[in-house]
Design a protein around this motif. Structure first.
Motif, PDB file in Angstrom:
ATOM      1  N   ILE A   1      -6.275   6.004   2.317  1.00 36.90           N
ATOM      2  CA  ILE A   1      -6.036   4.631   2.763  1.00 36.90           C
ATOM      3  C   ILE A   1      -7.104   3.689   2.213  1.00 36.90           C
ATOM      4  O   ILE A   1      -6.813   2.650   1.621  1.00 36.90           O
ATOM      5  CB  ILE A   1      -5.997   4.574   4.295  1.00 36.90           C
ATOM      6  CG1 ILE A   1      -4.795   5.368   4.827  1.00 36.90           C
ATOM      7  CG2 ILE A   1      -5.944   3.120   4.787  1.00 36.90           C
ATOM      8  CD1 ILE A   1      -4.797   5.561   6.327  1.00 36.90           C
ATOM      9  N   ASP A   2      -8.376   4.068   2.386  1.00 34.53           N
ATOM     10  CA  ASP A   2      -9.480   3.198   1.956  1.00 34.53           C
ATOM     11  C   ASP A   2      -9.477   2.984   0.447  1.00 34.53           C
ATOM     12  O   ASP A   2      -9.658   1.857  -0.030  1.00 34.53           O
ATOM     13  CB  ASP A   2     -10.812   3.804   2.387  1.00 34.53           C
ATOM     14  CG  ASP A   2     -11.020   3.764   3.894  1.00 34.53           C
ATOM     15  OD1 ASP A   2     -10.329   2.963   4.564  1.00 34.53           O
ATOM     16  OD2 ASP A   2     -11.855   4.533   4.403  1.00 34.53           O
ATOM     17  N   LEU A   3      -9.291   4.056  -0.305  1.00 22.77           N
ATOM     18  CA  LEU A   3      -9.313   3.945  -1.769  1.00 22.77           C
ATOM     19  C   LEU A   3      -8.162   3.090  -2.281  1.00 22.77           C
ATOM     20  O   LEU A   3      -8.314   2.356  -3.263  1.00 22.77           O
ATOM     21  CB  LEU A   3      -9.261   5.340  -2.405  1.00 22.77           C
ATOM     22  CG  LEU A   3     -10.528   6.185  -2.240  1.00 22.77           C
ATOM     23  CD1 LEU A   3     -10.271   7.621  -2.710  1.00 22.77           C
ATOM     24  CD2 LEU A   3     -11.689   5.573  -3.023  1.00 22.77           C
TER      25      LEU A   3
ATOM     26  N   HIS B   1       0.832  -1.210   0.000  1.00 23.99           N
ATOM     27  CA  HIS B   1       0.000   0.000   0.000  1.00 23.99           C
ATOM     28  C   HIS B   1       0.867   1.261   0.000  1.00 23.99           C
ATOM     29  O   HIS B   1       1.828   1.364   0.761  1.00 23.99           O
ATOM     30  CB  HIS B   1      -0.886  -0.028   1.242  1.00 23.99           C
ATOM     31  CG  HIS B   1      -2.107   0.831   1.169  1.00 23.99           C
ATOM     32  ND1 HIS B   1      -2.071   2.167   0.852  1.00 23.99           N
ATOM     33  CD2 HIS B   1      -3.418   0.536   1.398  1.00 23.99           C
ATOM     34  CE1 HIS B   1      -3.289   2.659   0.895  1.00 23.99           C
ATOM     35  NE2 HIS B   1      -4.135   1.678   1.214  1.00 23.99           N
TER      36      HIS B   1
ATOM     37  N   TYR C   1      -5.822   2.290  12.421  1.00 26.38           N
ATOM     38  CA  TYR C   1      -6.804   2.248  11.332  1.00 26.38           C
ATOM     39  C   TYR C   1      -6.326   1.289  10.238  1.00 26.38           C
ATOM     40  O   TYR C   1      -7.096   0.461   9.733  1.00 26.38           O
ATOM     41  CB  TYR C   1      -6.994   3.657  10.776  1.00 26.38           C
ATOM     42  CG  TYR C   1      -8.130   3.803   9.787  1.00 26.38           C
ATOM     43  CD1 TYR C   1      -9.435   4.004  10.233  1.00 26.38           C
ATOM     44  CD2 TYR C   1      -7.900   3.765   8.416  1.00 26.38           C
ATOM     45  CE1 TYR C   1     -10.477   4.164   9.335  1.00 26.38           C
ATOM     46  CE2 TYR C   1      -8.945   3.920   7.504  1.00 26.38           C
ATOM     47  CZ  TYR C   1     -10.233   4.120   7.972  1.00 26.38           C
ATOM     48  OH  TYR C   1     -11.269   4.276   7.080  1.00 26.38           O
ATOM     49  N   MET C   2      -5.043   1.373   9.889  1.00 29.46           N
ATOM     50  CA  MET C   2      -4.500   0.511   8.850  1.00 29.46           C
ATOM     51  C   MET C   2      -4.365  -0.929   9.329  1.00 29.46           C
ATOM     52  O   MET C   2      -4.624  -1.871   8.568  1.00 29.46           O
ATOM     53  CB  MET C   2      -3.149   1.054   8.376  1.00 29.46           C
ATOM     54  CG  MET C   2      -3.282   2.348   7.596  1.00 29.46           C
ATOM     55  SD  MET C   2      -1.724   2.942   6.909  1.00 29.46           S
ATOM     56  CE  MET C   2      -0.909   3.523   8.395  1.00 29.46           C
TER      57      MET C   2
ATOM     58  N   LEU D   1      -7.716   9.419   5.493  1.00 32.33           N
ATOM     59  CA  LEU D   1      -8.349   8.111   5.646  1.00 32.33           C
ATOM     60  C   LEU D   1      -8.936   7.631   4.319  1.00 32.33           C
ATOM     61  O   LEU D   1      -8.920   6.425   4.027  1.00 32.33           O
ATOM     62  CB  LEU D   1      -9.429   8.161   6.728  1.00 32.33           C
ATOM     63  CG  LEU D   1      -8.926   8.447   8.150  1.00 32.33           C
ATOM     64  CD1 LEU D   1     -10.094   8.445   9.134  1.00 32.33           C
ATOM     65  CD2 LEU D   1      -7.877   7.424   8.578  1.00 32.33           C
ATOM     66  N   ALA D   2      -9.439   8.573   3.522  1.00 33.29           N
ATOM     67  CA  ALA D   2      -9.951   8.200   2.197  1.00 33.29           C
ATOM     68  C   ALA D   2      -8.820   7.668   1.322  1.00 33.29           C
ATOM     69  O   ALA D   2      -9.013   6.718   0.548  1.00 33.29           O
ATOM     70  CB  ALA D   2     -10.614   9.403   1.524  1.00 33.29           C
TER      71      ALA D   2
ATOM     72  N   ARG E   1      -7.334  -2.987   8.955  1.00 31.47           N
ATOM     73  CA  ARG E   1      -7.639  -3.339   7.565  1.00 31.47           C
ATOM     74  C   ARG E   1      -6.629  -4.301   6.955  1.00 31.47           C
ATOM     75  O   ARG E   1      -6.654  -4.545   5.753  1.00 31.47           O
ATOM     76  CB  ARG E   1      -7.760  -2.046   6.739  1.00 31.47           C
ATOM     77  CG  ARG E   1      -9.079  -1.333   7.001  1.00 31.47           C
ATOM     78  CD  ARG E   1      -8.987   0.174   6.837  1.00 31.47           C
ATOM     79  NE  ARG E   1     -10.281   0.783   7.172  1.00 31.47           N
ATOM     80  CZ  ARG E   1     -10.712   0.972   8.426  1.00 31.47           C
ATOM     81  NH1 ARG E   1      -9.951   0.603   9.452  1.00 31.47           N
ATOM     82  NH2 ARG E   1     -11.895   1.516   8.653  1.00 31.47           N
TER      83      ARG E   1
ATOM     84  N   PHE F   1      -6.813   0.511  -0.679  1.00 34.72           N
ATOM     85  CA  PHE F   1      -7.235  -0.872  -0.444  1.00 34.72           C
ATOM     86  C   PHE F   1      -8.249  -1.316  -1.498  1.00 34.72           C
ATOM     87  O   PHE F   1      -8.176  -2.426  -2.034  1.00 34.72           O
ATOM     88  CB  PHE F   1      -7.856  -1.012   0.950  1.00 34.72           C
ATOM     89  CG  PHE F   1      -6.865  -1.206   2.055  1.00 34.72           C
ATOM     90  CD1 PHE F   1      -6.082  -2.348   2.112  1.00 34.72           C
ATOM     91  CD2 PHE F   1      -6.723  -0.256   3.057  1.00 34.72           C
ATOM     92  CE1 PHE F   1      -5.165  -2.547   3.143  1.00 34.72           C
ATOM     93  CE2 PHE F   1      -5.821  -0.436   4.092  1.00 34.72           C
ATOM     94  CZ  PHE F   1      -5.039  -1.583   4.134  1.00 34.72           C
ATOM     95  N   GLU F   2      -9.231  -0.454  -1.776  1.00 39.09           N
ATOM     96  CA  GLU F   2     -10.282  -0.808  -2.727  1.00 39.09           C
ATOM     97  C   GLU F   2      -9.712  -1.064  -4.117  1.00 39.09           C
ATOM     98  O   GLU F   2     -10.130  -1.996  -4.810  1.00 39.09           O
ATOM     99  CB  GLU F   2     -11.324   0.311  -2.777  1.00 39.09           C
ATOM    100  CG  GLU F   2     -12.158   0.427  -1.502  1.00 39.09           C
ATOM    101  CD  GLU F   2     -13.034   1.666  -1.498  1.00 39.09           C
ATOM    102  OE1 GLU F   2     -13.160   2.318  -2.562  1.00 39.09           O
ATOM    103  OE2 GLU F   2     -13.599   1.997  -0.435  1.00 39.09           O
TER     104      GLU F   2
ATOM    105  N   GLU G   1      -9.970  13.392   7.160  1.00 43.32           N
ATOM    106  CA  GLU G   1     -10.938  12.747   6.271  1.00 43.32           C
ATOM    107  C   GLU G   1     -10.291  12.367   4.947  1.00 43.32           C
ATOM    108  O   GLU G   1     -10.474  11.259   4.447  1.00 43.32           O
ATOM    109  CB  GLU G   1     -12.127  13.677   6.033  1.00 43.32           C
ATOM    110  CG  GLU G   1     -13.222  13.049   5.179  1.00 43.32           C
ATOM    111  CD  GLU G   1     -14.435  13.956   5.034  1.00 43.32           C
ATOM    112  OE1 GLU G   1     -15.288  13.659   4.178  1.00 43.32           O
ATOM    113  OE2 GLU G   1     -14.526  14.955   5.782  1.00 43.32           O
TER     114      GLU G   1
END
Length: 286
Positions: A129-131, A109, A161-162, A126-127, A165, A133-134, A123
């Motif tokens: 990080i999430d994007l 990542h 947070y990571m 964190l987005a 996930r 992963f996605e 915000e």
């Protein structure tokens, strides 16, 4: 600025190990890693600026030519590496990422758009990080276990947070040459840190971006890398590289990389491994 408000805490002092046990017969380890940023290394901090097409094309070289040469070299030397890759690169250059996985390399990542994590913009961070992963899940069907923060910066507040996930190791901090385990808020065990080393950041020597400095001569870079590796090896510690395909995939830096990796592989008691392999070997030690 009120310096008493700076959120610094000596969070890792209690977790430092004087030494770690490498696989049998190995004195030290080399974490062979690349930051496959491609065009994202040239994105503006606040927005993607495609008006600077020539500047952005430096990153395109990494995907078009640099990765091809580096994959050839790793195959010739029978070495496996970790490629920290932003989600945008995974979605845009899916084919080369699939080749990486097929060849047995690790993809880890590196954010989504290569934007620096920031507590002041939680915000967005964190987005990122999430994007990331996605993108890896949708395009490659993988869940990465390693994370390196874009632009060489990270915030400890995001580690839990990571970890929730699937991240088991980080390679962003530069505060040791021995791997250690982060301590999360409340005292819980966090990801393992495989500290990075600016001596092995090829961007520092062979790429100019907004700077008037000169390139460093290849023979000097070779001397720096060999000396740093040899002394770290004597310490029984970890050498972590931060190579970039758009830099070390160019002709003269490529020769430097080839000569260095050939030299490293000649050391029979040096363990050259991916981040996931190293973290897995150390998880019960630290």
């Amino acid at each position: 600025m009120d310096y008493e408000d700076i959120p610094f805490h000596p969070k890792n002092l209690a977790t430092v190990n004087e030494s770690v046990k490498w696989p049998t017969g190995k004195k030290s380890a080399l974490f062979l890693s690349f930051d496959f940023d491609a065009e994202t290394a040239w994105f503006d901090e606040s927005a993607v600026d495609w008006n600077n097409e020539v500047a952005v094309s430096h990153g395109g070289y990494g995907a078009r030519a640099g990765m091809r040469k580096i994959l050839e070299l790793l195959d010739q030397l029978d070495l496996k590496a970790t490629f920290f890759t932003p989600g945008w690169v995974v979605k845009t250059h899916t084919g080369i990422c699939e080749q990486l996985l097929k060849a047995g390399h690790e993809i880890a990542h590196h954010g989504m758009y290569h934007l620096k994590p920031s507590l002041s913009d939680r915000e967005r961070s964190l987005a990122e990080i999430d994007l990331g992963f996605e993108a890896m899940k949708s395009e490659l069907g993988i869940v990465p276990t390693g994370y390196r923060a874009p632009l060489g910066e990270n915030c400890g507040a995001f580690l839990a947070y990571m970890q929730d996930r699937g991240i088991t190791y980080s390679s962003s901090w530069r505060d040791d040459v021995i791997p250690y385990r982060h301590v999360l808020e409340g005292g819980a065990a966090g990801p393992i840190e495989l500290p990075a080393n600016y001596f092995f950041d090829d961007w520092m020597h062979s790429m100019i971006k907004g700077s008037g400095r000169n390139f460093v001569a290849p023979e000097l870079v070779q001397s720096i890398w060999r000396t740093e590796l040899e002394e770290t090896h004597e310490w029984g510690a970890l050498t972590t590289t931060v190579f970039h395909p758009q830099v070390s995939g160019r002709p003269s830096p490529y020769r430097t990389l080839r000569e260095f990796l050939t030299f490293a592989k000649s050391k029979s008691d040096l363990w050259i491994a991916t981040g996931d392999e190293i973290a897995s070997a150390l998880k019960d030690q630290i």
